[in-house]
Design an enzyme around this catalytic site. Structure first.
Site, mmCIF file in Angstrom:
data_model
loop_
_atom_site.group_PDB
_atom_site.id
_atom_site.type_symbol
_atom_site.label_atom_id
_atom_site.label_comp_id
_atom_site.label_asym_id
_atom_site.label_seq_id
_atom_site.Cartn_x
_atom_site.Cartn_y
_atom_site.Cartn_z
ATOM 1 N N ILE A 39 -4.519 -2.188 6.904
ATOM 2 C CA ILE A 39 -3.396 -3.059 7.289
ATOM 3 C C ILE A 39 -3.925 -4.377 7.843
ATOM 4 O O ILE A 39 -3.387 -5.452 7.557
ATOM 5 C CB ILE A 39 -2.482 -2.348 8.311
ATOM 6 C CG1 ILE A 39 -1.672 -1.265 7.586
ATOM 7 C CG2 ILE A 39 -1.546 -3.340 8.989
ATOM 8 C CD1 ILE A 39 -0.823 -0.419 8.504
ATOM 9 N N ASN A 40 -4.999 -4.308 8.631
ATOM 10 C CA ASN A 40 -5.563 -5.550 9.179
ATOM 11 C C ASN A 40 -6.074 -6.460 8.070
ATOM 12 O O ASN A 40 -5.949 -7.686 8.141
ATOM 13 C CB ASN A 40 -6.692 -5.225 10.165
ATOM 14 C CG ASN A 40 -6.161 -4.740 11.500
ATOM 15 O OD1 ASN A 40 -5.053 -5.117 11.887
ATOM 16 N ND2 ASN A 40 -6.910 -3.899 12.194
ATOM 17 N N LYS A 42 -4.819 -6.605 5.080
ATOM 18 C CA LYS A 42 -3.620 -7.169 4.456
ATOM 19 C C LYS A 42 -3.000 -8.251 5.345
ATOM 20 O O LYS A 42 -2.523 -9.281 4.855
ATOM 21 C CB LYS A 42 -2.609 -6.058 4.165
ATOM 22 C CG LYS A 42 -3.103 -5.079 3.104
ATOM 23 C CD LYS A 42 -2.301 -3.775 3.082
ATOM 24 C CE LYS A 42 -2.928 -2.781 2.109
ATOM 25 N NZ LYS A 42 -2.314 -1.450 2.189
ATOM 26 N N GLN A 80 2.358 2.428 3.939
ATOM 27 C CA GLN A 80 0.918 2.668 4.054
ATOM 28 C C GLN A 80 0.650 4.176 3.958
ATOM 29 O O GLN A 80 1.153 4.955 4.759
ATOM 30 C CB GLN A 80 0.383 2.112 5.382
ATOM 31 C CG GLN A 80 -1.111 2.253 5.565
ATOM 32 C CD GLN A 80 -1.885 1.438 4.544
ATOM 33 O OE1 GLN A 80 -1.560 0.286 4.276
ATOM 34 N NE2 GLN A 80 -2.923 2.026 3.965
ATOM 35 N N ASP A 105 3.845 -2.150 -4.305
ATOM 36 C CA ASP A 105 2.743 -1.221 -4.548
ATOM 37 C C ASP A 105 2.909 -0.508 -5.882
ATOM 38 O O ASP A 105 1.974 0.145 -6.358
ATOM 39 C CB ASP A 105 2.684 -0.171 -3.424
ATOM 40 C CG ASP A 105 1.461 -0.380 -2.529
ATOM 41 O OD1 ASP A 105 0.606 -1.204 -2.891
ATOM 42 O OD2 ASP A 105 1.367 0.274 -1.480
ATOM 43 N N GLY A 152 -10.646 9.170 -13.821
ATOM 44 C CA GLY A 152 -9.711 9.391 -12.711
ATOM 45 C C GLY A 152 -8.277 9.370 -13.214
ATOM 46 O O GLY A 152 -7.977 8.657 -14.187
ATOM 47 N N SER A 154 -5.385 9.639 -10.820
ATOM 48 C CA SER A 154 -4.450 9.580 -9.687
ATOM 49 C C SER A 154 -3.259 8.689 -10.027
ATOM 50 O O SER A 154 -3.337 7.812 -10.899
ATOM 51 C CB SER A 154 -5.152 9.033 -8.442
ATOM 52 O OG SER A 154 -5.388 7.643 -8.581
ATOM 53 N N PRO A 252 -19.126 -2.446 -1.147
ATOM 54 C CA PRO A 252 -17.781 -3.057 -1.013
ATOM 55 C C PRO A 252 -17.781 -4.498 -1.521
ATOM 56 O O PRO A 252 -18.824 -5.021 -1.888
ATOM 57 C CB PRO A 252 -17.545 -3.007 0.494
ATOM 58 C CG PRO A 252 -18.915 -3.138 1.087
ATOM 59 C CD PRO A 252 -19.846 -2.399 0.141
ATOM 60 N N VAL A 255 -13.448 -4.582 -5.883
ATOM 61 C CA VAL A 255 -12.046 -4.269 -6.160
ATOM 62 C C VAL A 255 -11.177 -4.389 -4.909
ATOM 63 O O VAL A 255 -10.014 -4.805 -4.982
ATOM 64 C CB VAL A 255 -11.937 -2.854 -6.779
ATOM 65 C CG1 VAL A 255 -10.478 -2.420 -6.894
ATOM 66 C CG2 VAL A 255 -12.602 -2.833 -8.144
ATOM 67 N N GLY A 363 60.232 -21.245 -2.236
ATOM 68 C CA GLY A 363 58.830 -21.590 -2.452
ATOM 69 C C GLY A 363 58.603 -22.117 -3.852
ATOM 70 O O GLY A 363 59.347 -21.793 -4.770
#
Length: 915
Positions: A39-40, A42, A80, A105, A152, A154, A252, A255, A363
């Protein structure tokens, strides 16, 4: 590169839409270290591009998601993962609860499904695969025709990566930890994406020379050389793989940063879609096709034969956001005032007011013309257009007039909803008004029966040994010049001033109200019970729409303004001659609470599916007779710069239009572009000397047979009302509302004389029988007139003395030679000037059946002296209203009321009968 591009795109958005920025929300459940780290990252990336709305753990996660889904400031929204809770949480249920339009996401089943079937332009792609694809593009190598292998499967990386490559025309193989020929499959790959979650699973020698390798893995392996005792590696053995690959991402730093950059990019894309979809003035509206019948059926038959669009669809069509709309069933909704803040930088559309000549008691069709005009502008000329009309009182609905939703094929629907309770605004006004009335008499009673100290002890009670002034009591102390906040610090004289309003019962101007025509409540005696200890007085009931609170609602431009106006309402004078307000009574906050929903405009639709705001319904004699400022302001923003807002002013132009200009436009700051003046052959013949027109009685032959001489003479009234409109510097279009008894020669004569009198244009209209189609010529004339200069100006300066303002209206609008103030009126001029109300606008209360004070004087009388018998003040609403002649604020029921024709079908629940 991506971040710089996004910053440029955001800058362009802000330039085009001042004050706008894309917004991202992150919902975190729990407090995991790895989640905090991500989160930090981001947060840091987003700070360069957009504001972030962070929502942390809530016991009701789904409720939090619903709130963020509806927040117009949030364009991207991620949950998250993983969800960290000591209670089991269904992750799929949570991710699917995120609105697909904000699911940046790309994890919801809807977005995953769209990706799997190749709808890449209509979905969000998970950020890691999207980042991988961007990295592959950066190599310059053509993806189409290449052999790609994804290791993979996922939902977050592997499966969407397979789909993304496939729809970019690669030949794709998906492998995983159970693939027996993994090394062989990897060796075939021109493009290799690895997301298996196993450290250095793919060896360098497996890789095809010159392949592009994207490593999505993040794994920790022991390393004694590091202070932490471990280091980060990917799923690919980097040191050997880099010798074989033409391009490879490090871990790191490969990606990971691209994933965050893609999250920002998806959020900016979502914001761009939002602006495209909800761009003010850009409507995609579905109109209803009318099936016209001859003869024209009853109004309620027509209304019930039309199936209205769901009101949430109407709201979406005109650019309202889901959280700005509060549904009241399927056909009506309230609109939150927050829309004004959202659209504050958008230009207003064109502002049109519909008024009329001096009418007959029947009217002349202003409401019908208002609806017909918006149906023509919208459904036939495809202009963005809103109608803003008053809410009718139930008194006339069940009395002599019937409904007020328009008529024929020009109606607000469903008419039974429109004419009955709607969303309860009038009931809220009844409750608020009668709370004030109860507070007045209760205060007089308590002051008569208690000492100063007893009153003080009850008004400022000791709670747990502590006495404290409320905010409204502090305001009263300040008004009295007592700058103290400690209740124990007041002297006896100050206590006396504070607790005693000393209301003079003979000066009470505030009456109880009821939304029913009941003539026997016009004069009553209250306080007859022995418990009132002999305090009784003569009072009365008025109809609810005559309450000053209704006028306050109509003229307020927000909650805060409404609360201030409610507090300023003067209900009586003290025995010292000082005004007593609702704030003095301590009731302001309670009134605001009762009115908090009523302040929101009501959204409905016409027969042809154009949007309508129905809001407020003040009397057009003792009040200004126009729908709310708030409805007009919201509508003007929604229609966009080239759109139209059409509103209606009550009674004839000498009353409703004059008050629209001098009161409503003065307070709202809005400036009209066009006046539409409705005229009928029937009314003009009456002004030419025709016999009396009476409701419920067949028309005399003069109104059925052609009579050009009588008609030409009566056009003096039309001429005068055109001149009245032009006094304010606004172009006038005359709508000649045609009846089946009118001849072509009569209609042509009215058109000719209207143009000669200075109208911008005059057109025959047949909208009652034909809907919007019958008002297309009128709509085209309004379009042309709106493009001419409008040099709007007020009739008078409010700084003028009260008498001079009244005289200006009487002479210039009515044609009087002078005014005559009766003694009571003269006393009120002196009193209100002394009390500081002399600078308020004037709201003349006179008959609507003549330009003069005498309803029998037709045409355009001149040379008469206008008698002013009394003057009263609506200080909260913001005007003084002189009384010209006598009039009742509580109508009575006729011998045969409209309710004889109204019934309910016990099986279907449908309303039957004629409104």
């Amino acid at each position: 590169q991506v971040r710089e591009r996004l910053k440029q795109q955001v800058a362009e958005m802000k330039e085009k839409f001042p004050g706008f920025r894309p917004g991202l929300a992150i919902l975190q459940v729990g407090n995991r270290d790895d989640s905090n780290l991500y989160i930090n990252m981001k947060l840091k990336a987003a700070a360069e591009v957009m504001p972030l709305k962070i929502s942390f753990y809530s016991p009701t996660v789904l409720k939090c998601i619903t709130s963020l889904n509806g927040d117009p400031a949030v364009h991207g929204f991620i949950v998250q993962l993983p969800l960290d809770s000591d209670k089991p949480i269904n992750t799929e249920k949570i991710t699917n609860a995120v609105s697909p339009e904000k699911d940046v996401d790309g994890l919801s089943s809807i977005n995953a499904g769209k990706l799997s079937r190749g709808d890449l332009g209509d979905c969000f792609i998970p950020c890691t695969p999207k980042g991988c694809m961007e990295l592959i593009r950066q190599t310059g190598i053509q993806v189409a025709g290449k052999r790609a292998v994804v290791v993979g499967r996922s939902k977050i990386v592997g499966a969407p990566m397979h789909d993304l490559l496939l729809w970019n025309h690669a030949t794709v193989t998906t492998c995983h930890s159970k693939t027996s020929t993994l090394a062989e499959e990897v060796g075939k790959a021109d493009i290799l994406v690895v997301a298996a979650g196993k450290a250095e699973m793919v060896k360098g020698e497996w890789i095809k020379p010159g392949a592009i390798v994207i490593d999505c893995g993040i794994n920790h392996v022991p390393d004694s050389t590091k202070a932490s005792g471990k280091r980060v590696v990917g799923d690919v053995a980097y040191s050997t793989a880099k010798e074989k690959a033409s391009y490879i991402t490090p871990v790191p730093g490969g990606v990971g940063p691209m994933t965050v950059a893609m999250l920002m990019q998806s959020t900016v894309e979502s914001a761009q879609r939002f602006l495209e979809k909800f761009q003010p003035g850009k409507w995609n509206i579905q109109y209803n096709q009318l099936t016209l019948k001859m003869p024209v059926p009853s109004d309620i038959e027509i209304s019930q034969s039309c199936i209205p669009k769901p009101i949430d669809q109407v709201a979406k069509e005109v650019g309202l956001l889901p959280d700005e709309v509060e549904l009241y069933g399927q056909t009506k909704a309230k609109v939150h005032l927050s829309v004004l803040q959202r659209l504050k930088n958008q230009p207003d559309g064109k502002y049109v007011v519909v008024t009329g000549i001096t009418p007959t008691p029947l009217g002349e069709g202003k409401s019908t013309t208002t609806v017909g005009l918006v149906q023509a502008l919208g459904a036939h000329l495809h202009q963005n257009v809103f109608a803003c009309v008053r809410q009718p009182s139930q008194g006339p609905t069940f009395g002599i007039k019937g409904g007020a939703a328009g008529g024929g094929y020009c109606q607000v629907i469903p008419m039974e909803e429109f004419n009955l309770h709607l969303t309860g605004d009038i009931h809220a006004i009844t409750a608020a008004n009668n709370l004030v009335a109860a507070a007045i008499d209760a205060r007089i009673f308590h002051e008569l029966s208690q000492t100063d100290q007893a009153l003080y002890n009850r008004l400022v009670p000791s709670v747990n040994g502590v006495r404290k002034f409320s905010d409204i009591q502090i305001r009263r102390l300040q008004k009295l010049g007592i700058n103290k906040t400690d209740p124990a610090a007041l002297t006896k004289e100050e206590v006396n001033l504070f607790v005693r309003l000393d209301i003079d019962p003979g000066t009470i101007t505030w009456q109880r109200v009821l939304d029913t025509n009941d003539r026997f409540l016009r004069k009553i005696t209250i306080g007859q019970s022995p418990t009132e200890k002999g305090f009784s007085r003569t009072a009365q009931f008025d109809i609810t729409v005559s309450s000053e609170i209704m006028a306050v609602l109509a003229l307020s431009d927000g909650l805060d303004d409404m609360k201030k106006r409610l507090g300023r309402m003067v209900v009586a004078s003290s025995k010292r001659g000082e005004p007593v307000t609702t704030d003095d009574l301590g009731v302001t906050g309670a009134l605001a609470v009762l009115m908090r929903d009523a302040v929101k405009p009501n959204l409905m639709q016409t027969l042809e599916g154009t949007p309508v705001f129905v809001h407020a319904g003040p009397f057009a004699n003792i009040a200004h007779g126009n729908s709310s400022v708030l409805a007009d302001k919201i509508a003007l923003k929604l229609v966009g710069k080239e759109g139209f807002v059409v509103t209606e002013a009550g009674f004839g132009a000498d009353i409703g239009m004059e008050k629209f200009f001098n009161i409503k436009c003065r307070y709202s700051g809005l400036r009209p572009h066009v006046v539409v003046l409705v005229a009928t052959v029937r009314a003009l013949k009456m002004h030419g000397g025709g016999p009396a027109v009476t409701a419920g009685v067949p028309l005399p032959k003069e109104y059925i047979e052609e009579n050009l001489q009588l008609l030409a003479k009566g056009c003096s009234n039309l001429n005068k009302q055109i001149q009245n409109a032009r006094l304010f510097g606004v172009p006038v279009v005359v709508a000649v509302n045609a009846f089946k008894t009118d001849t072509k020669a009569e209609l042509a004569l009215v058109v000719q004389l209207a143009k000669e009198a200075g109208a911008f244009d005059a057109v025959e209209c047949t909208h009652w029988a034909e809907g919007g189609k019958g008002a297309v010529a009128l709509a085209q004339a309004v379009l042309r007139a709106s493009q001419t200069p409008s040099n709007f100006r007020f009739l008078y300066n409010v700084e003028l003395p009260v008498i001079d303002k009244i005289r200006l209206i009487a002479q210039q609008i009515y044609g009087a030679s002078d005014i005559e103030l009766l003694p009571e009126a003269q006393e009120k001029v002196t009193l209100y000037t002394k009390q500081g109300f002399g600078n308020l606008p004037i709201c003349m209360a006179k008959t609507h059946l003549s330009l003069s004070h005498d309803p029998e004087q037709k045409g355009a009388p001149t040379g008469f002296v206008l008698p002013i018998r009394d003057i009263r003040a609506s200080v909260g609403a913001g005007f003084l209203y002189p009384l010209v002649g006598t009039m009742s604020t509580m109508p009575g029921l006729p011998t045969r009321p409209c309710f004889y024709d109204i019934d309910l079908d016990p099986v279907s629940g449908a309303v039957n009968g004629l409104f």
